[in-house]
Enzyme design. Structure first.
Site, PDB file in Angstrom:
ATOM      1  N   TRP A 189      87.710 -91.971 103.275  1.00 16.89           N
ATOM      2  CA  TRP A 189      86.281 -91.967 103.594  1.00 16.89           C
ATOM      3  C   TRP A 189      85.615 -90.933 102.706  1.00 16.89           C
ATOM      4  O   TRP A 189      86.114 -89.819 102.569  1.00 16.89           O
ATOM      5  CB  TRP A 189      86.011 -91.603 105.068  1.00 16.89           C
ATOM      6  CG  TRP A 189      84.538 -91.408 105.273  1.00 16.89           C
ATOM      7  CD1 TRP A 189      83.578 -92.372 105.314  1.00 16.89           C
ATOM      8  CD2 TRP A 189      83.844 -90.145 105.363  1.00 16.89           C
ATOM      9  NE1 TRP A 189      82.329 -91.803 105.437  1.00 16.89           N
ATOM     10  CE2 TRP A 189      82.463 -90.440 105.473  1.00 16.89           C
ATOM     11  CE3 TRP A 189      84.235 -88.807 105.363  1.00 16.89           C
ATOM     12  CZ2 TRP A 189      81.478 -89.443 105.577  1.00 16.89           C
ATOM     13  CZ3 TRP A 189      83.267 -87.809 105.464  1.00 16.89           C
ATOM     14  CH2 TRP A 189      81.909 -88.141 105.583  1.00 16.89           C
ATOM     15  N   GLU A 230      87.145 -96.684 104.636  1.00 14.73           N
ATOM     16  CA  GLU A 230      86.204 -96.588 105.759  1.00 14.73           C
ATOM     17  C   GLU A 230      84.756 -96.495 105.289  1.00 14.73           C
ATOM     18  O   GLU A 230      84.372 -95.567 104.591  1.00 14.73           O
ATOM     19  CB  GLU A 230      86.538 -95.343 106.601  1.00 14.73           C
ATOM     20  CG  GLU A 230      85.579 -95.110 107.759  1.00 14.73           C
ATOM     21  CD  GLU A 230      85.886 -93.826 108.546  1.00 14.73           C
ATOM     22  OE1 GLU A 230      86.733 -93.031 108.094  1.00 14.73           O
ATOM     23  OE2 GLU A 230      85.264 -93.639 109.613  1.00 14.73           O
ATOM     24  N   LYS A 232      80.413 -96.632 106.102  1.00 12.11           N
ATOM     25  CA  LYS A 232      79.516 -95.933 107.015  1.00 12.11           C
ATOM     26  C   LYS A 232      78.086 -96.370 106.741  1.00 12.11           C
ATOM     27  O   LYS A 232      77.752 -96.764 105.632  1.00 12.11           O
ATOM     28  CB  LYS A 232      79.672 -94.429 106.778  1.00 12.11           C
ATOM     29  CG  LYS A 232      79.008 -93.560 107.817  1.00 12.11           C
ATOM     30  CD  LYS A 232      79.354 -92.092 107.602  1.00 12.11           C
ATOM     31  CE  LYS A 232      78.753 -91.268 108.731  1.00 12.11           C
ATOM     32  NZ  LYS A 232      79.091 -89.851 108.620  1.00 12.11           N
ATOM     33  N   ASP A 263      84.816 -97.777 112.054  1.00  8.20           N
ATOM     34  CA  ASP A 263      84.522 -96.641 112.932  1.00  8.20           C
ATOM     35  C   ASP A 263      83.400 -97.079 113.865  1.00  8.20           C
ATOM     36  O   ASP A 263      82.336 -97.523 113.419  1.00  8.20           O
ATOM     37  CB  ASP A 263      84.113 -95.430 112.079  1.00  8.20           C
ATOM     38  CG  ASP A 263      83.861 -94.177 112.895  1.00  8.20           C
ATOM     39  OD1 ASP A 263      83.153 -94.269 113.923  1.00  8.20           O
ATOM     40  OD2 ASP A 263      84.361 -93.105 112.517  1.00  8.20           O
ATOM     41  N   HIS A 266      79.711 -96.165 113.129  1.00  5.49           N
ATOM     42  CA  HIS A 266      79.173 -96.306 111.773  1.00  5.49           C
ATOM     43  C   HIS A 266      78.314 -97.541 111.545  1.00  5.49           C
ATOM     44  O   HIS A 266      78.200 -98.019 110.424  1.00  5.49           O
ATOM     45  CB  HIS A 266      80.327 -96.296 110.766  1.00  5.49           C
ATOM     46  CG  HIS A 266      80.933 -94.940 110.586  1.00  5.49           C
ATOM     47  ND1 HIS A 266      81.851 -94.639 109.622  1.00  5.49           N
ATOM     48  CD2 HIS A 266      80.727 -93.782 111.264  1.00  5.49           C
ATOM     49  CE1 HIS A 266      82.206 -93.368 109.703  1.00  5.49           C
ATOM     50  NE2 HIS A 266      81.533 -92.841 110.704  1.00  5.49           N
ATOM     51  N   HIS A 290      88.598 -96.522 114.000  1.00 10.57           N
ATOM     52  CA  HIS A 290      88.243 -95.160 114.382  1.00 10.57           C
ATOM     53  C   HIS A 290      87.476 -95.292 115.680  1.00 10.57           C
ATOM     54  O   HIS A 290      86.298 -95.626 115.694  1.00 10.57           O
ATOM     55  CB  HIS A 290      87.385 -94.479 113.304  1.00 10.57           C
ATOM     56  CG  HIS A 290      88.211 -93.737 112.302  1.00 10.57           C
ATOM     57  ND1 HIS A 290      87.682 -92.882 111.371  1.00 10.57           N
ATOM     58  CD2 HIS A 290      89.557 -93.716 112.122  1.00 10.57           C
ATOM     59  CE1 HIS A 290      88.669 -92.363 110.650  1.00 10.57           C
ATOM     60  NE2 HIS A 290      89.807 -92.862 111.077  1.00 10.57           N
ATOM     61  N   ASP A 298      74.516 -89.048 115.983  1.00  7.62           N
ATOM     62  CA  ASP A 298      75.927 -88.672 115.896  1.00  7.62           C
ATOM     63  C   ASP A 298      76.834 -89.879 116.106  1.00  7.62           C
ATOM     64  O   ASP A 298      76.597 -90.694 116.989  1.00  7.62           O
ATOM     65  CB  ASP A 298      76.254 -87.604 116.945  1.00  7.62           C
ATOM     66  CG  ASP A 298      77.698 -87.141 116.830  1.00  7.62           C
ATOM     67  OD1 ASP A 298      78.173 -87.013 115.682  1.00  7.62           O
ATOM     68  OD2 ASP A 298      78.351 -86.938 117.856  1.00  7.62           O
ATOM     69  N   ASP A 300      80.146 -89.345 116.532  1.00 10.95           N
ATOM     70  CA  ASP A 300      81.437 -88.753 116.894  1.00 10.95           C
ATOM     71  C   ASP A 300      81.497 -88.065 118.251  1.00 10.95           C
ATOM     72  O   ASP A 300      82.116 -87.017 118.373  1.00 10.95           O
ATOM     73  CB  ASP A 300      81.849 -87.755 115.798  1.00 10.95           C
ATOM     74  CG  ASP A 300      81.972 -88.425 114.437  1.00 10.95           C
ATOM     75  OD1 ASP A 300      82.895 -89.234 114.274  1.00 10.95           O
ATOM     76  OD2 ASP A 300      81.141 -88.159 113.562  1.00 10.95           O
ATOM     77  N   ASP A 330      88.392 -90.788 116.433  1.00 10.25           N
ATOM     78  CA  ASP A 330      87.573 -89.957 115.549  1.00 10.25           C
ATOM     79  C   ASP A 330      86.362 -89.428 116.307  1.00 10.25           C
ATOM     80  O   ASP A 330      85.354 -90.122 116.420  1.00 10.25           O
ATOM     81  CB  ASP A 330      87.139 -90.771 114.313  1.00 10.25           C
ATOM     82  CG  ASP A 330      86.424 -89.890 113.292  1.00 10.25           C
ATOM     83  OD1 ASP A 330      86.500 -88.661 113.419  1.00 10.25           O
ATOM     84  OD2 ASP A 330      85.809 -90.439 112.360  1.00 10.25           O
TER      85      ASP A 330
HETATM   86  C1  RNT Z   1      82.911 -89.663 108.829  1.00 11.47           C
HETATM   87  C2  RNT Z   1      84.080 -90.540 109.085  1.00 11.47           C
HETATM   88  C3  RNT Z   1      85.404 -89.868 108.900  1.00 11.47           C
HETATM   89  C4  RNT Z   1      85.441 -88.465 109.447  1.00 11.47           C
HETATM   90  C5  RNT Z   1      86.798 -87.835 109.457  1.00 11.47           C
HETATM   91  C6  RNT Z   1      86.737 -86.369 109.689  1.00 11.47           C
HETATM   92  O1  RNT Z   1      81.736 -90.264 109.176  1.00 11.47           O
HETATM   93  O2  RNT Z   1      84.008 -91.102 110.335  1.00 11.47           O
HETATM   94  O3  RNT Z   1      86.400 -90.661 109.437  1.00 11.47           O
HETATM   95  O4  RNT Z   1      84.917 -88.417 110.750  1.00 11.47           O
HETATM   96  O5  RNT Z   1      87.463 -88.154 108.326  1.00 11.47           O
HETATM   97 ZN    ZN Z   2      85.686 -92.203 111.067  1.00 13.12          ZN
END
Ligand code: RNT
Ligand code: ZN
Length: 423
Positions: A189, A230, A232, A263, A266, A290, A298, A300, A330
């Site tokens: 990523w 990955e 985003k 993810d 994302h 993820h 956010d 995460d 993640d």
């Molecule tokens: C970032 C991605 C990635 C990170 C990690 C720390 O938007 O999701 O996976 O969160 O690599």
């Molecule tokens: Zn991620």
């Protein structure tokens, strides 16, 4: 309130009967469940700081907010915290590392020079516990990523530095796979993108394709290292354009045969990963998840047992694609106890998986084929109040981990005796 073993067993026996009426064999489900690993991200333990610290804090358009005391400051503390978390989570899982968690013994080793020797502490630790490791090159928190570009950087020297880092990471992942006897997923990523509308959208993407191709051109055994990419939607500071978008990596993974990493945080708010799994796995060989939770900007937050988490696990189970899906977590929350964050998020992921596995899927599929959508809806809704909790409690009991919220006092003791004593 202490739950007695006998009560847990009795509740389970009743639950087992109720599920059996619909052809769901809870014993078989639990046997299967314990073989499904979740890759637990080490970076929840220290707010994605790592041990290299070549920049002031985390960059790359991601952020861990909060200042709950007791963060792990070094490899020993991070591994101790992971051990604590693992002892409270049922099943055997994996740990996911980032390049910034290298142990260089105080020496300054740049990312293009990292090798397996800088991860011996982790490999030894994982070996002792019989768990696998996964890996991620770190394309952020570094002076050469400060202007927001890495593998797509217009400067050839900087781009080459990151390409070398990408190659080094695959060798490290291959080493993990070899040493631990289970392949390591190496997930790429990058944060590259523009805050404002760019003139040239093609250039950076063209450079990214070439850089990725160069990284993957190195001969690394597929048996030990599995490549993933990955995408985003946006990051903080890359709101208008992200070089490695979802579409970019979807096309890339199809043509190059890598895993695609989805993810959950994302995508646009009404777009869901649970609908994408069957879409991409109809064509791709495998997918990396993820598992995360988006909230406003956010992506995460700690994973909760919400509709989307359940939908994701249902898709994997209903589709029969567990063997082609790599489940990783993640999230990073610095406002709560970080060990608790791991325990809550990971237990939720496993719970959701269990919930999905306790469904009479064949029956539901038949209703659907018969156009009996009434029964499909009725049964799905009734199953939501089936005694799933009794099966979960029993699973925790037989796996030797605390049942229900009993794990919390364990974490509270740990933070008093260990985490809060850290400087
Ligand atoms: C970032 C991605 C990635 C990170 C990690 C720390 O938007 O999701 O996976 O969160 O690599
Ligand atoms: Zn991620």
């Amino acid at each position: 309130m202490q739950l007695h073993e006998k009560q847990i067993q009795e509740a389970y026996a009743r639950a087992r009967e109720q599920y059996a009426k619909w052809g769901v064999d809870t014993e078989q489900v639990l046997e299967r469940l314990k073989t499904i690993p979740v890759s637990i991200h080490c970076w929840q333990g220290d707010d994605v700081i790592g041990f290299e610290r070549s920049t002031e804090g985390l960059t790359g358009g991601i952020q861990a907010t909060g200042n709950y005391p007791g963060r792990a400051n070094n490899p020993e503390e991070l591994r101790a915290d992971l051990d604590k978390a693992l002892s409270l989570i049922p099943g055997r899982h994996r740990v996911n590392l980032h390049a910034i968690y290298a142990e260089t013994g105080g020496a300054r080793v740049n990312r293009d020079e990292l090798g397996p020797e800088h991860f011996e502490g982790w490999v030894g630790w994982a070996k002792e516990r019989g768990i696998g490791l996964d890996f991620n090159p770190t394309f952020f928190s570094h002076p050469l990523s400060d202007d927001g570009f890495t593998l797509s950087h217009p400067d050839e020297g900087i781009r080459q530095f990151w390409i070398e880092h990408g190659k080094a990471s695959r060798r490290i992942a291959e080493h993990f796979g070899k040493q631990l006897g289970t392949p390591a997923v190496n997930n790429i990523w990058i944060p590259d993108g523009y805050k404002d509308v760019p003139i040239d959208r093609f250039g950076p993407r063209q450079r990214l394709v070439e850089a990725l191709d160069e990284i993957l051109s190195e001969d690394v055994s597929k048996e030990h290292c599995i490549d993933a990419v990955e995408g985003k939607l946006f990051g903080i500071g890359s709101e208008s354009y992200v070089v490695g978008s979802h579409d970019f990596y979807l096309a890339y993974s199809v043509s190059r045969g890598t895993l695609l990493c989805l993810d959950a945080g994302h995508f646009h708010p009404t777009e869901v990963v649970s609908d994408k799994i069957s879409a991409v796995l109809s064509v791709l060989n495998g997918v990396l998840l993820h598992v995360s939770r988006p909230v406003r900007w956010d992506s995460d937050h700690v994973v909760t047992m919400n509709d989307e988490l359940q939908a994701i696990m249902q898709e994997i189970v209903r589709g029969g694609v567990l063997d082609r899906t790599y489940i990783a977590l993640d999230f990073f929350d610095a406002s709560i106890n970080r060990v608790a964050a791991w325990v809550i998020g990971t237990r939720n992921a496993i719970k959701a998986l269990l919930f999905a596995m306790l469904e009479p899927t064949d029956k539901l599929k038949q209703y659907e084929l018969d156009k009996d959508y009434t029964s499909r809806l009725a049964l799905l809704e009734e199953f939501k109040t089936y005694p799933f909790g009794a099966v979960w409690d029993y699973y925790c009991l037989i796996q030797g981990v605390p049942v229900r919220e009993q794990w919390l006092s364990d974490v509270k003791d740990y933070e008093q005796s260990v985490q809060f004593k850290r400087s």
